[in-house]
Design an enzyme around this catalytic site. Structure first.
Site, PDB file in Angstrom:
ATOM      1  N   GLU A  91       0.817  -1.212   0.000  1.00  0.00           N
ATOM      2  CA  GLU A  91       0.000   0.000   0.000  1.00  0.00           C
ATOM      3  C   GLU A  91       0.851   1.263   0.000  1.00  0.00           C
ATOM      4  OE1 GLU A  91      -2.971   2.567  -0.067  1.00  0.00           O
ATOM      5  OE2 GLU A  91      -3.523   0.444   0.115  1.00  0.00           O
ATOM      6  N   ASP A 125       9.682   5.590  -3.347  1.00  0.00           N
ATOM      7  CA  ASP A 125       9.001   4.348  -3.732  1.00  0.00           C
ATOM      8  C   ASP A 125       9.716   3.198  -3.040  1.00  0.00           C
ATOM      9  OD1 ASP A 125       7.786   2.140  -4.900  1.00  0.00           O
ATOM     10  OD2 ASP A 125       7.787   2.995  -6.921  1.00  0.00           O
ATOM     11  N   ARG A 127       8.663   0.031  -2.871  1.00  0.00           N
ATOM     12  CA  ARG A 127       8.187  -1.284  -3.309  1.00  0.00           C
ATOM     13  C   ARG A 127       9.334  -2.192  -3.763  1.00  0.00           C
ATOM     14  NH1 ARG A 127       3.775   0.324  -7.634  1.00  0.00           N
ATOM     15  NH2 ARG A 127       5.390   1.860  -8.084  1.00  0.00           N
TER      16      ARG A 127
END
Length: 196
Positions: A91, A125, A127
């Site tokens: 998320e 980011d 991720r």
């Protein structure tokens, strides 16, 4: 070790999918999910989407991003052409919903999506797509077409042993709210966007 903890067939507005829950612990309430369209052949080139969770966009139809529309488009594409969506529990570019809302509050004060994360001491980011590659290997997928605009997702396949046959663009028209967000994705992250 990442394993399949459960699987079931689920009918959707886009067709029937077999859903696999992947985690290292069977008591994990937030496993990664793989949604496989019923006409998918793992022995051929498989259409794949790496998709990170976005509660605000997918469930509540936030206009601040295009995540919900991308997910709907990917499900429609997979249902029509065969393939799978690897749904990653990352998320808010992997900062979580609380920090995502904090970043949104900073954006209301004039910070862009990257500046807000950095101001909170978080990565622009955070991720990681290695887990998606691991799930492909567990499912014995050898060759894929990847639905993405994100070069980091393409890079995750380099030296993975999985053949990337083709990139399929998955671009959504901007709206009056998310145009600057999409521009930042293109200019800062290098996303392969033509319409911005």
């Amino acid at each position: 070790m990442l394993t399949i903890q459960a699987q079931s067939n689920i009918p959707t507005d886009f067709g029937m999918f077999t859903v696999y829950a992947f985690s290292e612990n069977e008591e994990d309430w937030n496993p990664h999910l793989v949604w496989v369209a019923e006409n998918t052949d793992f022995n051929k080139t498989v259409n794949v989407r790496f998709h990170s969770e976005c509660i605000t966009g997918e469930i509540f139809h936030s206009k601040k991003c295009e995540c919900g529309q991308q997910l709907d488009s990917a499900m429609k594409y997979m249902s029509e052409n065969g393939g799978m969506i690897i749904y990653l529990r990352q998320e808010g570019r992997n900062i979580g919903i609380i920090n995502k809302l904090r970043a949104y509050a900073l954006q209301e004060k004039g910070f862009d999506t990257v500046e807000a994360n950095l101001k909170l001491g978080l990565p622009a980011d955070g991720r990681n797509f290695d887990v998606a590659v691991e799930m492909l290997k567990i499912l014995n997928v050898k060759e894929i077409n990847l639905l993405t605009n994100n070069p980091d997702k393409l890079k995750s396949l380099v030296n993975s042993g999985i053949i990337l046959n083709h990139r399929v663009p998955l671009e959504i028209e901007s709206n009056e709210v998310n145009e600057s967000y999409l521009s930042k994705k293109k200019d800062y992250f290098g996303h392969l966007l033509e319409r911005v």
